[in-house]
Scaffold this active site. Structure first.
Site, PDB file in Angstrom:
ATOM      1  N   ARG A 185     -40.954  30.391  52.164  1.00 27.72           N
ATOM      2  CA  ARG A 185     -41.818  29.239  51.878  1.00 27.72           C
ATOM      3  C   ARG A 185     -42.595  28.854  53.137  1.00 27.72           C
ATOM      4  NH1 ARG A 185     -45.231  25.989  49.267  1.00 27.72           N
ATOM      5  NH2 ARG A 185     -44.754  23.778  49.388  1.00 27.72           N
ATOM      6  N   CYS A 186     -43.919  28.863  53.041  1.00 26.45           N
ATOM      7  CA  CYS A 186     -44.788  28.499  54.153  1.00 26.45           C
ATOM      8  C   CYS A 186     -45.672  27.327  53.746  1.00 26.45           C
ATOM      9  CB  CYS A 186     -45.675  29.668  54.568  1.00 26.45           C
ATOM     10  SG  CYS A 186     -44.763  31.134  55.053  1.00 26.45           S
ATOM     11  N   HIS A 202     -34.744  25.547  44.583  1.00 24.24           N
ATOM     12  CA  HIS A 202     -34.973  26.520  45.643  1.00 24.24           C
ATOM     13  C   HIS A 202     -34.184  27.805  45.406  1.00 24.24           C
ATOM     14  CE1 HIS A 202     -36.173  22.676  47.441  1.00 24.24           C
ATOM     15  NE2 HIS A 202     -37.051  23.395  48.088  1.00 24.24           N
TER      16      HIS A 202
END
Length: 767
Positions: free
Chosen positions: A524-525, A703
């Site tokens: 995740r960015c 997540h």
């Protein structure tokens, strides 16, 4: 001669190569060998980019998280994954995200998965780490193969490498016990493993090891301070030299302790602890090197190199070869390279420095120290011109915004009525059942959404065509929610690229990078917007989309906004005025949007403050000041509405049990929080604190690709009902669903709604 080094480098790659490689591997679209090869290539590229430094970090590269890497190196692997097939990397990803790769052939990976490790924020950053798990029975067993392999790769490429590890006391400080035992009781078991690790590194020819102990910048009681003395006395005979690295803050009452520890070098964050340098110099033994973090490793503004040299040159004359210089912390928290920013406003671009530019700033400073300022006269002149241009730019200052902030008073943050009155009026208007169900805001960002966004950027899709596509995605989200029988709907946020960047794009005072990506966790960015000037809202930002979504359904539609504190904390923030002032400006802008939504008929408005806890100073003695302006900023944004308008807020992956009173002071009608990974641990705060309003404990870990069962959700909600009256409980995921796939989301939400129906049938609490 001043020595140059770096504490860590961004591992994701300038073009997010690691992100895409990881996701391809998890989907079974690429092989283990391809993933490992990409990792080796990125490491080599990043070492080359740091070649001007005297020492380059090794071991800072990770396939998911450096704390999880340390857990596996120390053999601290949760029991629940130890009996699975596959190698250490399979188990590594199972702890990180609940399962390994789709092609691993493991039943748990293709079906139910396992519980992922708890995830929380790394000190006061937006980076998330996997929390180490301990019990009284925890044992440790060294496996240094990953670190040694990276060291050998670096040496084979001729890199003057220095391994990086997390220190033993900080490692214990970061973790949690599952049985109520004392983490520090594990230190005697842990220290021999660390000693063995240092011995193995020495056998590889390692001279220096960077051992990170950022817990030293927090307030430690006597037991934790004593643990440092015990730990480093035990490691004092290591056949390698130790650079003990602290960062993110000042040492405070740990300063004398840190200078006395038997290590060969100490790193001080001179950006955040500049005032401590003289004290450290007076206490530092004559044999010890002092590393100063002189370039900000967490923000993207150019350093004022001439001013830095003004205070650094006397220190260099005093210390000589004992002075090392570096960024203040790992550069993990900034983008890789400014050179790729071709579309960024040229004036603002001239004020910035990403990771590679910060490495060059260290080079220029070292050259000036070692050879005199004339040796880098051109670089210093260019830097001075950029600093002066930013300081005097009329784009930075807006007198009308400053005037609006000056006129803020306490009344601006007050609701007209108390919660009990508001709750009755909202219940009469919304007519929700017991255990109402909702989601946190976003739905999957499908390939069609990404494609439409890319086509618009490329000019292949005009604005009208783009809006039609987004409306189609919004309608899909609404229809899916209606079919699932959710009670309060959301529009799905198809039009939003990011929960902060989307708003920043529509606010004056912000600029945006093209590829300024920063790792948040795993693959995740985020691309934090650049807050360079005074903030104002030229026009409505969300009203059109929410009104359209509401027109599609008779059910309540939530207006979705990001709160001022989160926008602030998840931006690269200007450093020329106090953060509280910028936050007040953001609060006024969000307040205007809230009132416009209410005027448009939206009666449920969620203002996410996911980063409220993240912004807390690392020392409790400084919490009160921050919490006062942070909570007030939220109240300014939220509290201009009528009693009948229900205000929600959301917080995720933050330890906030110790600030629960401040969260209550926000006076949101409903708060949703993350609890699924922590087994409802965050609800422990409510045993001793009577939270006055409504709360939705997250029951679906978004997540992880794992799908929660109906039974599991019912169990979690029953745990919640032991602490909070059932009539004030909501049922929801723990965060937004943009990173998931519809194939995962629909069955998970179906189970969530079914669980709520079961709870209603069995409990029937009045609302």
């Amino acid at each position: 001669m001043a020595v140059t080094h770096n504490l860590g480098f961004p591992r994701i790659g300038a073009a997010r190569e690691l992100k895409f490689a990881l996701e391809a591997y998890w989907k079974g679209q690429s092989s283990r060998q391809e993933l490992e090869s990409l990792g080796a290539s990125l490491r080599a590229r990043h070492w080359t980019a740091q070649a001007a430094l005297d020492f380059v970090p090794v071991g800072d590269f990770s396939f998911y998280d450096q704390v999880l890497d340390m857990s596996f190196m120390l053999g601290n692997v949760p029991q629940r994954v130890r009996n699975f097939h596959g190698d250490a990397l399979d188990n590594y990803f199972r702890v990180a995200r609940g399962r390994s790769a789709a092609a691993s052939g493991d039943h748990a990976d293709c079906c139910g998965g396992v519980q992922a490790g708890e995830m929380t924020k790394w000190f006061d950053t937006n980076y998330h780490y996997i929390v180490p798990e301990f019990s009284a029975a925890t044992t440790f067993a060294l496996d240094a193969s990953r670190l040694i392999a990276q060291w050998q790769q670096a040496r084979g490429l001729g890199v003057n490498a220095r391994p990086v590890i997390i220190g033993p006391v900080t490692y214990l400080w970061l973790g949690k016990t599952k049985d109520g035992s004392n983490r520090l009781d594990l230190l005697p078991k842990l220290l021999p493993v660390y000693a063995d690790l240092l011995s193995q590194l020495a056998a590889q020819g390692v001279e220096w090891v960077q051992i990170d102990e950022p817990a030293l910048v927090t307030e430690l009681d006597a037991d934790w301070q004593r643990a440092y003395a015990v730990a480093y006395k035990a490691l004092g005979d290591a056949k390698v030299k130790l650079l003990l690295a602290t960062y993110f803050g000042s040492l405070g009452d740990n300063l004398e302790l840190a200078t006395e520890l038997p290590v060969q070098a100490l790193h001080l964050d001179a950006i955040n602890a500049r005032e401590e340098i003289d004290s450290v110099l007076s206490l530092l033994p004559a044999y010890k090197m002092l590393s100063l973090g002189v370039v900000n490793g967490r923000n993207i503004w150019k350093s004022d190199l001439n001013v830095t040299l003004d205070w650094l040159e006397p220190i260099q004359r005093r210390l000589g070869d004992r002075l090392w210089i570096a960024p203040s912390c790992s550069l993990l928290h900034v983008p890789v390279d400014l050179a790729g920013e071709q579309t960024l406003d040229r004036e603002i671009r001239s004020w910035l420095a990403f990771a590679l530019q910060k490495i060059d700033e260290i080079r220029v400073l070292a050259t000036a120290l070692n050879r005199g300022r004339d040796a880098v006269k051109t670089e210093l002149a260019d830097n001075q011109a950029a600093i002066a241009a930013r300081r005097s730019s009329p784009r930075v200052h807006n007198p009308s915004v400053k005037a609006a902030v000056a006129h803020i008073d306490a009344a601006l943050g007050q609701r007209a009525s108390t919660y009990s009155i508001r709750a009755e009026r909202q219940a009469a208007l919304l007519k929700l059942p017991a255990y109402p169900t909702t989601t946190i805001g976003s739905f999957p960002q499908t390939e069609q959404i990404r494609q439409a966004r890319a086509q618009r950027r490329a000019g292949a899709l005009d604005e009208a065509g783009y809006r039609l596509k987004m409306r189609a995605e919004i309608e899909r989200s609404v229809r899916e929610q209606e079919a699932l029988e959710l009670d309060v709907l959301v529009h799905g946020e198809a039009e939003r690229n990011d929960m902060v960047e989307y708003f920043g794009e529509q606010l004056d005072g912000y600029a945006f990078s093209q590829s300024g990506w920063v790792q948040s966790y795993g693959s995740r960015c985020v691309k934090p917007p650049i807050l360079f000037g005074d903030i104002s809202r030229p026009q409505a930002m969300t009203v059109e989309w929410i009104k359209y979504a509401q027109s599609l359904t008779a059910k309540p539609m939530k207006g979705m906004l990001t709160g001022p504190v989160t926008i602030l904390n998840w931006s690269f923030v200007r450093d020329d005025q106090p953060r509280r002032v910028s936050c007040c400006q953001l609060a006024l802008a969000i307040r205007e949007e809230v009132l416009d939504l209410e005027r448009a008929g939206v009666r449920v408005i969620q203002i996410d403050e996911a980063a409220l806890r993240e912004g807390l100073p690392l020392r409790r003695s400084q919490w009160n000041e921050y919490l006062q302006w942070a909570v007030q900023s939220f109240r300014i944004a939220a509290n201009g509405v009528q009693d009948e308008t229900q205000i929600h807020t959301h917080m995720c992956y933050s330890e906030f049990n110790d600030i629960i009173a401040s969260i209550a002071d926000m006076d949101a009608d409903v708060i949703t929080i993350e609890t699924s990974r922590s087994d409802m641990e965050l609800l422990d705060a409510f045993e001793n604190f009577r939270y006055p309003n409504e709360i939705g404990p997250g029951v679906y870990d978004i997540h992880s690709p794992n799908i929660p069962t109906q039974e599991h959700i019912v169990q979690l909600m029953r745990q919640a009902a032991e602490r909070i009256p059932a009539q004030r409980l909501w049922v929801n995921p723990d965060c937004g669903l943009k990173t998931r796939q519809w194939a995962e989301v629909i069955p998970a939400l179906r189970n969530m709604v079914a669980a709520a129906k079961t709870l209603r049938a069995q409990d029937s609490p009045a609302r």
